[in-house]
Scaffold this active site. Structure first.
Site, PDB file in Angstrom:
ATOM      1  N   GLU A  88      28.257  15.517   0.061  1.00  0.00           N
ATOM      2  CA  GLU A  88      27.473  15.925  -0.873  1.00  0.00           C
ATOM      3  C   GLU A  88      27.054  17.260  -0.923  1.00  0.00           C
ATOM      4  O   GLU A  88      26.330  17.793  -0.444  1.00  0.00           O
ATOM      5  CB  GLU A  88      26.287  14.947  -0.764  1.00  0.00           C
ATOM      6  CG  GLU A  88      26.322  13.677  -0.934  1.00  0.00           C
ATOM      7  CD  GLU A  88      25.118  12.931  -1.622  1.00  0.00           C
ATOM      8  OE1 GLU A  88      25.225  12.304  -2.484  1.00  0.00           O
ATOM      9  OE2 GLU A  88      23.883  13.240  -0.900  1.00  0.00           O
ATOM     10  N   ASN A 108      21.383   5.455  -4.697  1.00  0.00           N
ATOM     11  CA  ASN A 108      20.344   6.186  -4.155  1.00  0.00           C
ATOM     12  C   ASN A 108      19.214   6.383  -4.941  1.00  0.00           C
ATOM     13  O   ASN A 108      19.114   7.213  -5.884  1.00  0.00           O
ATOM     14  CB  ASN A 108      20.836   7.441  -3.286  1.00  0.00           C
ATOM     15  CG  ASN A 108      19.771   8.226  -2.797  1.00  0.00           C
ATOM     16  OD1 ASN A 108      18.685   7.671  -2.403  1.00  0.00           O
ATOM     17  ND2 ASN A 108      19.976   9.549  -2.350  1.00  0.00           N
ATOM     18  N   TRP A 109      18.330   5.640  -4.952  1.00  0.00           N
ATOM     19  CA  TRP A 109      16.943   5.811  -6.012  1.00  0.00           C
ATOM     20  C   TRP A 109      16.104   6.722  -5.841  1.00  0.00           C
ATOM     21  O   TRP A 109      15.288   6.992  -6.269  1.00  0.00           O
ATOM     22  CB  TRP A 109      16.488   4.182  -6.105  1.00  0.00           C
ATOM     23  CG  TRP A 109      17.194   3.218  -6.891  1.00  0.00           C
ATOM     24  CD1 TRP A 109      18.596   3.274  -7.464  1.00  0.00           C
ATOM     25  CD2 TRP A 109      16.794   1.925  -7.016  1.00  0.00           C
ATOM     26  NE1 TRP A 109      18.546   2.182  -7.928  1.00  0.00           N
ATOM     27  CE2 TRP A 109      17.575   1.294  -7.731  1.00  0.00           C
ATOM     28  CE3 TRP A 109      15.639   1.081  -6.767  1.00  0.00           C
ATOM     29  CZ2 TRP A 109      17.638  -0.007  -8.227  1.00  0.00           C
ATOM     30  CZ3 TRP A 109      15.553  -0.239  -7.261  1.00  0.00           C
ATOM     31  CH2 TRP A 109      16.511  -0.877  -8.090  1.00  0.00           C
ATOM     32  N   LYS A 110      16.193   7.399  -4.768  1.00  0.00           N
ATOM     33  CA  LYS A 110      15.160   8.363  -4.041  1.00  0.00           C
ATOM     34  C   LYS A 110      13.846   7.921  -4.197  1.00  0.00           C
ATOM     35  O   LYS A 110      13.457   6.902  -3.942  1.00  0.00           O
ATOM     36  CB  LYS A 110      15.497   9.877  -4.978  1.00  0.00           C
ATOM     37  CG  LYS A 110      17.155  10.054  -4.749  1.00  0.00           C
ATOM     38  CD  LYS A 110      17.342  11.307  -5.378  1.00  0.00           C
ATOM     39  CE  LYS A 110      18.957  11.914  -5.223  1.00  0.00           C
ATOM     40  NZ  LYS A 110      19.392  13.157  -5.475  1.00  0.00           N
ATOM     41  N   GLU A 143      18.210  16.236   0.932  1.00  0.00           N
ATOM     42  CA  GLU A 143      16.970  16.227   0.447  1.00  0.00           C
ATOM     43  C   GLU A 143      15.976  16.196   1.632  1.00  0.00           C
ATOM     44  O   GLU A 143      14.789  16.934   1.718  1.00  0.00           O
ATOM     45  CB  GLU A 143      16.498  15.249  -0.595  1.00  0.00           C
ATOM     46  CG  GLU A 143      16.940  15.855  -1.924  1.00  0.00           C
ATOM     47  CD  GLU A 143      17.424  14.857  -2.915  1.00  0.00           C
ATOM     48  OE1 GLU A 143      17.041  13.645  -2.830  1.00  0.00           O
ATOM     49  OE2 GLU A 143      18.237  15.082  -3.948  1.00  0.00           O
ATOM     50  N   GLY A 192      22.157  16.400  -8.358  1.00  0.00           N
ATOM     51  CA  GLY A 192      21.112  16.405  -9.530  1.00  0.00           C
ATOM     52  C   GLY A 192      21.012  17.642 -10.380  1.00  0.00           C
ATOM     53  O   GLY A 192      20.193  17.991 -11.175  1.00  0.00           O
ATOM     54  N   SER A 244      25.876  14.316  -8.741  1.00  0.00           N
ATOM     55  CA  SER A 244      26.121  14.300 -10.289  1.00  0.00           C
ATOM     56  C   SER A 244      27.145  13.409 -10.636  1.00  0.00           C
ATOM     57  O   SER A 244      28.124  13.642 -11.766  1.00  0.00           O
ATOM     58  CB  SER A 244      26.232  15.738 -10.968  1.00  0.00           C
ATOM     59  OG  SER A 244      25.335  16.532 -10.892  1.00  0.00           O
ATOM     60  N   HIS A 282      20.402  12.964   4.421  1.00  0.00           N
ATOM     61  CA  HIS A 282      20.663  13.476   3.074  1.00  0.00           C
ATOM     62  C   HIS A 282      20.038  14.725   2.803  1.00  0.00           C
ATOM     63  O   HIS A 282      18.924  15.149   3.593  1.00  0.00           O
ATOM     64  CB  HIS A 282      19.661  12.424   2.002  1.00  0.00           C
ATOM     65  CG  HIS A 282      20.281  12.551   0.714  1.00  0.00           C
ATOM     66  ND1 HIS A 282      19.529  13.895  -0.136  1.00  0.00           N
ATOM     67  CD2 HIS A 282      20.969  11.993  -0.210  1.00  0.00           C
ATOM     68  CE1 HIS A 282      19.850  13.824  -1.323  1.00  0.00           C
ATOM     69  NE2 HIS A 282      20.628  12.855  -1.423  1.00  0.00           N
TER      70      HIS A 282
HETATM   71  P1  PGA Z   1      22.787  12.699  -8.086  1.00  0.00           P
HETATM   72  O1  PGA Z   1      22.386  12.538  -6.716  1.00  0.00           O
HETATM   73  O2  PGA Z   1      23.792  11.629  -8.358  1.00  0.00           O
HETATM   74  O3  PGA Z   1      21.664  12.379  -8.758  1.00  0.00           O
HETATM   75  O4  PGA Z   1      23.188  14.208  -8.065  1.00  0.00           O
HETATM   76  C1  PGA Z   1      23.312  12.124  -5.575  1.00  0.00           C
HETATM   77  C2  PGA Z   1      22.416  12.083  -4.167  1.00  0.00           C
HETATM   78  O5  PGA Z   1      21.625  12.778  -3.942  1.00  0.00           O
HETATM   79  O6  PGA Z   1      22.909  11.265  -3.455  1.00  0.00           O
END
Ligand code: PGA
Length: 250
Positions: free
Chosen positions: A165, A8-10, A94, A171, A211, A92
């Protein structure tokens, strides 16, 4: 069933050339992978370019809940299908946190994604306070049941995975311990069985995100029983991401 390992590159990287470079390097390193299906979820604008890399599986990070119409700025699941994207991440944290996506919106997005033939990765997970208040089970159950409301599965074609998640692990460099992830893995499995029946539930992969790095990845697969990983930050570093994929092969 193969493990599902998702990058997931966001909102990264900043240019199409960089996206090509990272994806090309990942593709080269995963040629002989047997036990995992690797999916890259770049920003929408890079999907078409990355589909040119032969054999690379692509997903989107989101899609709108209507097929088309006067919805400025939105991208629909049919549009993603026309770009030959195979997967889509839905709900997600976010998106829930910064863009106000409610359980109801997530439910609509999940239905439209599955109806259009995309394979959906539904994200659920509790925040820090919910965990410290002992509410993990309640939150997971609510998010999962609401997301699945009205979703009809064809037995032959189960295009859903559920990603656990925990928000506090995303993150932050503070991943969930595999033994704690295992408890939620078992809970999600139980809820799915009750809701969809044993046969269908058995075809829905449960994966972990938050993470993940090459040092902890294997623990989620081997100790927690997870059937894949959703990798954010570490997936932008091709060497690290390839290590993650390889360590899950062993
Ligand atoms: P992260 O993100 O690996 O940077 O913690 C995971 C995600 O949000 O899917």
């Amino acid at each position: 069933m193969k493990n599902l390992i998702i990058a997931n590159w966001k909102c990264n990287p900043l240019s199409v050339s960089e996206s090509r470079k990272i994806a090309g390097s990942i593709k080269k390193g995963i040629g002989r992978i047997k036990n995992s299906e690797v999916i890259i979820c770049p920003p929408f604008v890079f999907i078409q370019e990355l589909k040119k890399i032969s054999g690379l599986k692509i997903g989107a990070q989101d899609c709108f809940w209507q097929e088309k119409g006067a919805f400025t700025g939105e991208v629909s699941s049919q549009m993603l299908r026309s770009l030959r994207a195979e997967y889509v991440i839905v709900g997600h944290s976010e998106r829930r946190q910064y863009f106000g996506e409610t359980d109801d919106v997530v439910n609509k997005k999940l239905k439209v994604s599955l109806n259009s033939g995309l394979k959906a990765i539904l994200c659920i997970g509790e925040n820090k306070k919910e965990r410290s208040d002992g509410k993990v089970g309640i939150v997971i159950k609510r998010q999962l049941i609401k997301a699945l409301d009205g979703v009809l599965f064809k037995k032959s074609d189960i295009n859903l995975s559920v990603a656990y998640e925990p928000i506090w692990a995303i993150g932050t460099g503070k991943p969930c311990l595999p033994k704690d992830a295992k408890k939620v893995f078992d809970l999600i499995g139980k809820i799915l069985k009750n809701k969809c029946g044993k046969k269908i539930a058995g075809k829905i992969r449960i994966i972990y995100g938050g993470s993940v790095n090459s040092g902890n990845a294997r623990g989620y697969i081997k100790e927690a029983g997870m059937q894949g990983l959703l990798v954010g930050g570490a997936s932008l570093n091709p060497e690290e991401f390839k290590k993650i994929v390889k360590t899950c092969e062993k």
